[in-house]
Write a protein that holds these residues in place. Structure first.
Motif, PDB file in Angstrom:
ATOM      1  N   ARG A  50      -6.801   2.206 -30.137  1.00  0.00           N
ATOM      2  CA  ARG A  50      -7.298   3.380 -31.088  1.00  0.00           C
ATOM      3  C   ARG A  50      -6.948   3.243 -32.534  1.00  0.00           C
ATOM      4  O   ARG A  50      -7.575   3.762 -33.489  1.00  0.00           O
ATOM      5  N   TRP A  51      -5.809   2.669 -32.728  1.00  0.00           N
ATOM      6  CA  TRP A  51      -5.084   2.789 -34.039  1.00  0.00           C
ATOM      7  C   TRP A  51      -5.100   1.324 -34.860  1.00  0.00           C
ATOM      8  O   TRP A  51      -4.672   1.345 -35.804  1.00  0.00           O
ATOM      9  N   LYS A  52      -5.611   0.484 -34.145  1.00  0.00           N
ATOM     10  CA  LYS A  52      -5.293  -0.971 -34.678  1.00  0.00           C
ATOM     11  C   LYS A  52      -6.009  -1.154 -36.105  1.00  0.00           C
ATOM     12  O   LYS A  52      -5.542  -2.111 -36.959  1.00  0.00           O
ATOM     13  N   ASP A  53      -7.219  -0.644 -36.405  1.00  0.00           N
ATOM     14  CA  ASP A  53      -7.979  -0.805 -37.749  1.00  0.00           C
ATOM     15  C   ASP A  53      -7.667   0.452 -38.714  1.00  0.00           C
ATOM     16  O   ASP A  53      -8.362   0.266 -39.781  1.00  0.00           O
ATOM     17  N   LYS A  54      -6.707   1.307 -38.322  1.00  0.00           N
ATOM     18  CA  LYS A  54      -6.478   2.566 -39.332  1.00  0.00           C
ATOM     19  C   LYS A  54      -5.457   2.098 -40.112  1.00  0.00           C
ATOM     20  O   LYS A  54      -4.390   1.393 -40.090  1.00  0.00           O
ATOM     21  N   ASN A  55      -5.542   2.956 -41.371  1.00  0.00           N
ATOM     22  CA  ASN A  55      -4.411   2.906 -42.234  1.00  0.00           C
ATOM     23  C   ASN A  55      -3.470   3.983 -42.079  1.00  0.00           C
ATOM     24  O   ASN A  55      -4.025   5.163 -42.193  1.00  0.00           O
ATOM     25  N   VAL A  56      -2.349   3.661 -42.036  1.00  0.00           N
ATOM     26  CA  VAL A  56      -1.207   4.608 -41.601  1.00  0.00           C
ATOM     27  C   VAL A  56      -0.868   5.649 -42.771  1.00  0.00           C
ATOM     28  O   VAL A  56      -0.826   6.851 -42.675  1.00  0.00           O
ATOM     29  N   LYS A  57      -1.198   5.255 -44.112  1.00  0.00           N
ATOM     30  CA  LYS A  57      -0.994   5.820 -45.378  1.00  0.00           C
ATOM     31  C   LYS A  57      -2.001   6.954 -45.420  1.00  0.00           C
ATOM     32  O   LYS A  57      -1.394   7.638 -46.086  1.00  0.00           O
ATOM     33  N   ASP A  58      -3.045   6.836 -44.855  1.00  0.00           N
ATOM     34  CA  ASP A  58      -3.994   8.022 -45.016  1.00  0.00           C
ATOM     35  C   ASP A  58      -3.564   9.253 -44.151  1.00  0.00           C
ATOM     36  O   ASP A  58      -3.944  10.340 -44.442  1.00  0.00           O
ATOM     37  N   TYR A  59      -2.543   9.294 -43.284  1.00  0.00           N
ATOM     38  CA  TYR A  59      -2.141  10.196 -42.213  1.00  0.00           C
ATOM     39  C   TYR A  59      -0.817  10.587 -42.639  1.00  0.00           C
ATOM     40  O   TYR A  59      -0.220  11.544 -41.965  1.00  0.00           O
ATOM     41  N   MET A  60      -0.190   9.747 -43.783  1.00  0.00           N
ATOM     42  CA  MET A  60       1.211  10.442 -44.043  1.00  0.00           C
ATOM     43  C   MET A  60       1.188  11.509 -44.982  1.00  0.00           C
ATOM     44  O   MET A  60       0.167  11.526 -45.979  1.00  0.00           O
ATOM     45  N   LEU A  61       1.953  12.197 -44.965  1.00  0.00           N
ATOM     46  CA  LEU A  61       2.229  13.504 -46.100  1.00  0.00           C
ATOM     47  C   LEU A  61       2.867  13.156 -47.220  1.00  0.00           C
ATOM     48  O   LEU A  61       4.374  12.887 -47.097  1.00  0.00           O
ATOM     49  N   ASN A  62       2.243  12.458 -48.171  1.00  0.00           N
ATOM     50  CA  ASN A  62       3.210  12.303 -49.540  1.00  0.00           C
ATOM     51  C   ASN A  62       2.467  13.316 -50.486  1.00  0.00           C
ATOM     52  O   ASN A  62       1.616  14.113 -50.317  1.00  0.00           O
ATOM     53  N   LYS A  63       3.011  12.847 -51.817  1.00  0.00           N
ATOM     54  CA  LYS A  63       2.553  13.747 -52.917  1.00  0.00           C
ATOM     55  C   LYS A  63       0.944  13.971 -53.056  1.00  0.00           C
ATOM     56  O   LYS A  63       0.260  14.972 -53.278  1.00  0.00           O
ATOM     57  N   GLU A  64       0.200  12.715 -53.170  1.00  0.00           N
ATOM     58  CA  GLU A  64      -1.095  12.431 -53.299  1.00  0.00           C
ATOM     59  C   GLU A  64      -1.842  13.167 -52.238  1.00  0.00           C
ATOM     60  O   GLU A  64      -2.707  13.959 -52.476  1.00  0.00           O
ATOM     61  N   ASN A  65      -1.481  12.910 -51.102  1.00  0.00           N
ATOM     62  CA  ASN A  65      -2.304  13.758 -49.979  1.00  0.00           C
ATOM     63  C   ASN A  65      -2.169  14.944 -49.879  1.00  0.00           C
ATOM     64  O   ASN A  65      -2.903  15.856 -49.576  1.00  0.00           O
ATOM     65  N   LEU A  66      -0.794  15.564 -49.941  1.00  0.00           N
ATOM     66  CA  LEU A  66      -0.715  17.116 -50.250  1.00  0.00           C
ATOM     67  C   LEU A  66      -1.558  17.685 -51.373  1.00  0.00           C
ATOM     68  O   LEU A  66      -2.281  18.695 -51.145  1.00  0.00           O
TER      69      LEU A  66
END
Length: 78
Positions: A50-66
């Motif tokens: 399920r996760w092989k083609d996903k970008n992990v950075k899209d799901y991380m809480l960093n300043k840009e995503n917050l």
């Protein structure tokens, strides 16, 4: 990969059900092997599939995503 996961899932469930339904000396081992197969084979394979083609950075809480989340909350009007 999808069919391998389904076959492993059915084998694990079959082992667990066989262990519950049969009253032999090996029934507890069948249940144990089914549970171990489920947690050490089926779940990791499913997670990888399920996760092989996903970008992990899209799901991380960093300043840009917050900042994006805060902006989306301010734009929504209930």
């Amino acid at each position: 990969m999808k069919y391998l996961i389904i076959i492993a899932l059915l084998a694990s469930l079959g082992s667990i059900l066989t262990g519950f339904l049969m009253d032999t000396s090996n029934s507890e081992k069948l249940i144990g092997f089914g549970v171990m197969g489920m947690f050490f084979i089926v779940f990791p394979l499913f997670s990888y599939y399920r996760w092989k083609d996903k970008n992990v950075k899209d799901y991380m809480l960093n300043k840009e995503n917050l900042d994006k989340m805060r902006e989306n909350q301010q734009n929504k009007k209930y």
